[in-house]
Design an enzyme around this catalytic site. Structure first.
Site, PDB file in Angstrom:
ATOM      1  N   ILE A   1       0.842  -1.258  -0.031  1.00 58.43           N
ATOM      2  CA  ILE A   1       0.052  -0.134  -0.003  1.00 58.43           C
ATOM      3  C   ILE A   1       0.682   1.375  -0.040  1.00 58.43           C
ATOM      4  O   ILE A   1       0.277   2.212   0.148  1.00 58.43           O
ATOM      5  CB  ILE A   1      -0.951  -0.116   1.058  1.00 58.43           C
ATOM      6  CG1 ILE A   1      -0.120   0.016   2.268  1.00 58.43           C
ATOM      7  CG2 ILE A   1      -1.975  -0.965   1.065  1.00 58.43           C
ATOM      8  CD1 ILE A   1      -0.946   0.383   3.925  1.00 58.43           C
ATOM      9  N   LYS A   2       2.046   1.185  -0.351  1.00 56.14           N
ATOM     10  CA  LYS A   2       2.906   2.496  -0.106  1.00 56.14           C
ATOM     11  C   LYS A   2       2.912   3.224  -1.295  1.00 56.14           C
ATOM     12  O   LYS A   2       2.188   2.706  -2.344  1.00 56.14           O
ATOM     13  CB  LYS A   2       4.405   2.003   0.281  1.00 56.14           C
ATOM     14  CG  LYS A   2       4.668   1.428   1.778  1.00 56.14           C
ATOM     15  CD  LYS A   2       4.132   2.428   2.897  1.00 56.14           C
ATOM     16  CE  LYS A   2       4.344   2.212   4.180  1.00 56.14           C
ATOM     17  NZ  LYS A   2       4.440   0.835   4.732  1.00 56.14           N
TER      18      LYS A   2
END
Ligand SMILES: *Cc1c(COP(=O)(O)O)cnc(C)c1O
Length: 377
Positions: free
Chosen positions: A186-187
């Site tokens: 999710i970065k």
């Protein structure tokens, strides 16, 4: 409007480009371990950051912080100044490096380490200050480096939230001592799982390049030329922390999309939230220069003890929320709250992160804003 599908807090934005990149590694290359795609990813990160420093990719951001610290070769139980309000990964990485995290307060305006509080906690055993670039904000990084210089501390930046963020006209990672990124699912970019360490320190580089491959000396160079080491020495504790070609291929595809697609969308969503929510009396928003940061999350402060009520209301309306983060000094391993950090604890009771990812549509964002407004009416 009825919203049937849950709006996700964050997610991987992947598709044909990443699938095609994986296909090429599998079909054309056939070697899924650490090889030329990892080398290429490191080179492309270096070009992106516009830095002379070297990049070493590993299999998570946690591993990056662990090795970034281990590479400093400090005496065991040396102290690391770090804000309590961070992902538990930061604290676990410090412990894994056999160092001791010293939980510090944060500046409530930025949620970055409170430098005055950190300075008061310096002892003879303090060797590192570890800033966490919370929500892509870096705080007064110049003052932090001045403090480090004054007390001869090393700086290891947890820049998991700040890939693509600009400070003093330079990208985070292009300057500084040891800088660690995460490319988890999710970065700002993902490689599936992954991370990178950026530094110019030759001793640290030599240590971490070996340590990611079980401490086998100079195995990195061999693998990048398609070979393996069969006859080698090991001088330091090592780990199975190298990145695979498959993950590097995803990361490369993502890096191509970062500036054109991901960062502009994250910025525009963050600006929309800010403008739409700034007048709500029950909320306090963080000030940012949205043209410089690459916003990873969008936390707000919910005032008047109403955080949990707002969270519940949004969940009931199919809007996923997050709490970034449970302060580490409250966890059993780090003292179970025996020490009080009042600013951190107050912030923790107020923080709520609302959905932010490049796949969020205008319609979804308008729905979120509408629901937040209706909660406060
Ligand atoms: C994501 C994250 C990490 C750890 O990265 P992983 O790749 O998930 O191991 C460390 N610190 C912070 C602040 C993070 O958000």
């Amino acid at each position: 409007m009825t919203q049937v599908e849950k709006i996700r807090l964050s997610k991987s934005i992947v598709g044909e480009a990443e699938a095609e990149a994986l296909r090429r590694v599998i079909i054309e290359d056939g070697y899924l371990g650490m090889g030329k795609h990892v080398q290429n990813f490191e080179q492309k990160i270096k070009e992106y950051l516009e830095t002379e420093k070297e990049i070493v990719c590993v299999n998570s951001g946690t591993a990056a912080v662990h090795l970034g610290l281990a590479g400093l070769e400090l005496p065991p139980d040396s102290e690391v100044l770090v804000q309590s309000l961070t992902f538990v990964a930061t604290f676990q990485a410090i412990g894994a490096a056999r160092l001791r995290p010293v939980a510090c307060e944060v500046d409530p305006a930025t949620v970055t380490i409170d430098l005055a509080d950190a300075e008061r906690r310096i002892t003879e055993k303090t060797k590192v200050i570890l800033p966490v670039h919370y929500a892509s904000r870096v705080g007064d990084l110049e003052a932090l480096y001045r403090l480090a210089e004054k007390y001869k501390l090393r700086v290891v930046e947890d820049a998991a939230h700040a890939f693509g963020t600009i400070y003093n006209n330079k990208k985070i990672g292009s300057f500084g001592d040891v800088v660690c990124f995460s490319f988890d699912g999710i970065k700002n970019i993902t490689s599936g799982e992954g991370g990178a360490i950026v530094t110019a320190d030759p001793k640290v580089l030599a240590h971490i390049k070996d340590a990611r491959l079980l401490g086998v000396q100079k195995d990195t160079e061999k693998r990048y030329s398609g070979q393996r080491s069969w006859d080698f020495d090991v001088k330091n504790q090592g780990y199975r922390y190298h990145m695979s070609n498959l993950f590097a291929a995803i990361g490369l595809a993502q890096l191509n999309r970062l500036e054109a697609e991901f960062i502009p969308r994250r910025r525009s969503l963050a600006k929309n939230y800010f403008n739409a929510l700034i007048d709500i009396a029950g909320l306090k928003l963080f000030e940012n220069d949205f043209d410089l940061i690459a916003p990873h999350i969008f936390p707000v402060r919910v005032l008047g003890d109403r955080r949990d009520a707002l969270r519940q209301y949004l969940i009931e309306n199919n809007i996923e929320c997050g709490i970034h983060y449970l302060p580490n000094h409250l966890l059993t391993l780090y003292g179970g709250g025996s020490e009080k950090l009042p600013t951190t604890e107050q912030l923790y009771s107020e923080l709520l992160s609302i959905p932010l990812h490049p796949g969020l549509t205008d319609e979804q964002q308008n729905h979120i804003i509408e629901k937040i407004k209706s909660f406060f009416q």
